[in-house]
Design an enzyme around this catalytic site. Structure first.
Site, PDB file in Angstrom:
ATOM      1  N   ASP A 144       4.337   8.686  -9.899  1.00 42.06           N
ATOM      2  CA  ASP A 144       5.007   7.714 -10.784  1.00 42.06           C
ATOM      3  C   ASP A 144       4.114   7.322 -11.962  1.00 42.06           C
ATOM      4  O   ASP A 144       4.056   6.147 -12.348  1.00 42.06           O
ATOM      5  CB  ASP A 144       5.395   6.456  -9.987  1.00 42.06           C
ATOM      6  CG  ASP A 144       6.257   6.764  -8.779  1.00 42.06           C
ATOM      7  OD1 ASP A 144       6.979   7.766  -8.803  1.00 42.06           O
ATOM      8  OD2 ASP A 144       6.195   5.986  -7.802  1.00 42.06           O
ATOM      9  N   ASP A 148       0.553   5.527 -11.027  1.00 44.78           N
ATOM     10  CA  ASP A 148       0.943   4.466 -11.969  1.00 44.78           C
ATOM     11  C   ASP A 148      -0.012   4.374 -13.161  1.00 44.78           C
ATOM     12  O   ASP A 148      -0.410   3.276 -13.565  1.00 44.78           O
ATOM     13  CB  ASP A 148       1.012   3.108 -11.255  1.00 44.78           C
ATOM     14  CG  ASP A 148       2.120   3.045 -10.219  1.00 44.78           C
ATOM     15  OD1 ASP A 148       2.783   4.076 -10.003  1.00 44.78           O
ATOM     16  OD2 ASP A 148       2.312   1.972  -9.630  1.00 44.78           O
TER      17      ASP A 148
END
Length: 663
Positions: A513, A486
């Site tokens: 991600d 992230d």
């Protein structure tokens, strides 16, 4: 007071100076035919002048320098009461004057206290029939980019019965008066009085006046003043008159078109009076009577100026002083002065359109500089961050739009904002090193990092954001985002609100991600590095978009390179993120015209939390490299559709926002 600092620089030879003068004159279509010209002044070996710098030069830069309201709040004023309130306050302020402020009663003073910057917004900030006044002891004041005009009483040219000045200072020190326009002032347009020290007056326009610019009114010999790149036009006397100044350095000024040249005494240009030591360099005098003169007790050295149609006194005697014993400066050729002064003097939109706050010189932290920006800010404020590592979190709240965050190092890696919070201590939002909730924010030449070591600690959540945005019209240029899971979240305030982010010429790294969120996001001409987690089969996911189903534009990665040292076939291009199981978050990702590494899987899109990647809007177009392929598991954008999925289509929106290169 601190004594003047001294330094001496070497100078290039005469031949190089003459060549530079001829070259610049030719470039500006200027000539010296028919003009009298003194011997060319020696030019220093120094960097080019930054005519837009917000840092004082000359004498105002010495003995601690002149920084004005730096370190204080930025405020914008549109009326006399607000201007008077902030100008007289004890705290430092950067005071932006927006529009025209008519001062009442006519000719009244606005007192400016220490540690203030008063600057016009755009090029239309005005003080009309009023005076900015610095009382004895006032120090560290910058007055820039204003028009100060029309305090003259009709029919009262001499103004002996009034004292309506444009700017007046008495026994002040460290004052910079820059890029202003003075016109039609009853008494002095600028009066530097009673032993004021460390003053620089630069790039101003002095027009339409009798007693223009005077210094002195004292028996002491203390004032040090630099006067450069100013225009004196349609003025009569005091251009300037310098009485009992210790050091007066005048260079690259343009004097022309005097009022009442028939007055044999009181129409003149520069006057070195009393015991003043004056140096004049590379100025340009046209249609001027008594261009420069000196009392028998004063000293005046002139070199390199151009004289055209001048009459009367041209006094030169004494040794005066060498300005380079005090500060460095660069002379423009005298032949170029009229064009340069015409272009650069007076209020400039480029100066007034932005305020610059310096970290850490003026504000100790980036957050302190952000906090100084006014809520509802409408004109860009630049936060210039010096090279270094700043271990702190930064929040640009939604109330503070129009901020430019800029690293001042040679490379983006020189200026790093970093922290190490994981999501377990505050959630994914709380983990972000930098959060941008405001609209219209730009970041350049910076590195944003979250250096939490995901391998060192056993945690329930390993998300650790370097950057989270929720604002609209966010631009990142020449920036780096460093992290693991992230790294970069580009989001919006809520699912149905579309925010846009443009990332260009940048670097993004991570593993899981690490580019995610629901904002419409374009990544162009950038490098994306997919980091290996040591797996032979699954090292992570580059994207996790959560685009609102009604928004046709989610993530676009174009004209970029994806790099990875992960094993071949071990990295996904992305997966569909449905925050909280939200069914209306339907990921849209297009990767086009981008080089893909061997680490990309043959089936590069995958499911997430029970949602199939096939229900998302995942496509490729024109990719190449060892990781590129066209198969049934890799949906491709059709040639007919490609023109509808460009940088412009993603970003323009209803307001036509276009931060990208149009060519």
């Amino acid at each position: 007071m601190t004594h003047l600092h001294s330094k001496r620089l070497s100078r290039p030879g005469h031949g190089k100076v003459v060549a530079a003068v001829i070259g610049l004159a030719a470039a500006l279509s200027l000539g010296a035919a028919g003009e009298a010209m003194a011997a060319p002044a020696q030019a220093p070996a120094s960097a080019p002048v930054d005519r837009w710098s917000d840092r004082a030069h000359g004498f105002a830069s010495l003995a601690g320098g002149t920084t004005g309201g730096a370190g204080g709040k930025v405020v914008t004023v549109t009326d006399q009461a607000s201007l008077a309130k902030y100008a007289a306050a004890e705290e430092p302020y950067v005071i932006r004057v927006s529009g025209s402020i008519a001062v009442e009663p006519f000719g009244s003073e606005i007192v400016v206290a220490s540690n203030k910057t008063v600057i016009g917004v755009g090029d239309t900030g005005e003080i009309v029939h009023g005076e900015l006044h610095l009382n004895p002891g006032t120090h560290n004041v910058i007055i820039r980019n204003l028009t100060i005009r029309d305090s003259a009483v009709e029919g009262n040219w001499d103004c002996k019965d009034t004292d309506f000045d444009g700017i007046q200072m008495d026994t002040a020190h460290h004052v910079w008066v820059d890029h202003n326009r003075f016109s039609n002032i009853c008494d002095g347009q600028l009066d530097v009085r009673k032993d004021s020290e460390y003053v620089t007056v630069s790039y101003n326009r002095f027009e339409n006046n009798n007693k223009t610019f005077g210094l002195g009114w004292t028996n002491e010999v203390k004032t040090q003043i630099t006067i450069d790149h100013n225009l004196f036009a349609h003025t009569k006397q005091r251009n300037p008159s310098v009485d009992n100044a210790a050091y007066a350095h005048l260079y690259n000024n343009h004097l022309t078109a005097q009022v009442d040249p028939g007055d044999p005494v009181w129409t003149y240009g520069n006057w070195s009076r009393g015991r003043t030591k004056m140096v004049i360099e590379n100025s340009y005098y046209r249609d001027v009577q008594h261009p420069y003169q000196a009392d028998a007790t004063a000293e005046l050295v002139e070199r390199g100026s151009i004289l055209r149609n001048t009459t009367g006194r041209h006094d030169e005697w004494g040794a005066a002083f060498d300005p380079r014993d005090f500060y460095d400066y660069r002379l423009d050729p005298a032949a170029a002065v009229p064009a340069l002064v015409k272009r650069f003097s007076g209020p400039q939109k480029r100066i007034g359109d932005s305020v610059t706050l310096h970290v850490p010189a003026d504000y100790p932290t980036v957050q302190a500089a952000v906090d100084a920006v006014p809520d509802g800010n409408t004109v860009p404020v630049t936060i210039a961050v010096a090279p270094g590592t700043y271990r702190a979190k930064v929040l640009i709240p939604a109330t503070k739009p129009n901020i430019v965050l800029r690293g001042t190092g040679q490379d983006r890696s020189d200026t790093v904002i970093v922290y190490d919070t994981p999501a377990e201590y505050g959630g994914s939002t709380g983990s972000a090193t930098v959060r941008i909730a405001a609209n219209d924010v730009t970041a350049r030449n910076l590195t944003f990092s979250n250096d939490f070591d995901e391998a060192a600690v056993e945690l329930k959540g390993e998300q650790a954001l370097a950057m989270k945005t929720t604002g609209d019209r966010i631009v990142f240029e020449d920036t780096a985002f460093l992290g693991n899971q992230d790294t970069l979240m580009t989001d919006s305030p809520k699912l149905t609100t579309v925010s846009r982010v443009y990332i260009r010429d940048s670097y993004i790294e991570g593993d899981v991600d690490f580019i995610y969120g629901r904002a419409t996001t374009v990544i162009e001409r950038s490098v994306i590095r997919a980091l290996s987690r040591g797996s032979a089969t699954n090292n992570g996911y580059i994207t996790a978009a959560s685009t609102w189903k009604e928004n046709p534009y989610g993530f676009l990665i174009t004209r970029s390179r994806i790099l990875s040292d992960a094993p071949a076939g071990s990295f996904h291009l992305g997966r569909p993120w449905h925050p909280g199981g939200e069914p209306d978050a339907i990921a849209q990702v297009l990767i086009r015209d981008t080089k893909l590494p061997a680490a990309i899987k043959a089936t590069p899109w995958t499911d997430m939390s029970g949602f199939s990647w096939r229900d998302a809007r995942f496509t490729e177009y024109g990719n190449y490299g060892p990781g590129a392929a066209v198969t049934a598991d890799r949906p491709q954008l059709g040639d007919a559709e490609a023109p509808s999925y460009t940088v412009a289509r993603y970003l323009n929106g209803s307001d036509g926002w276009a931060p990208y290169d149009r060519h």
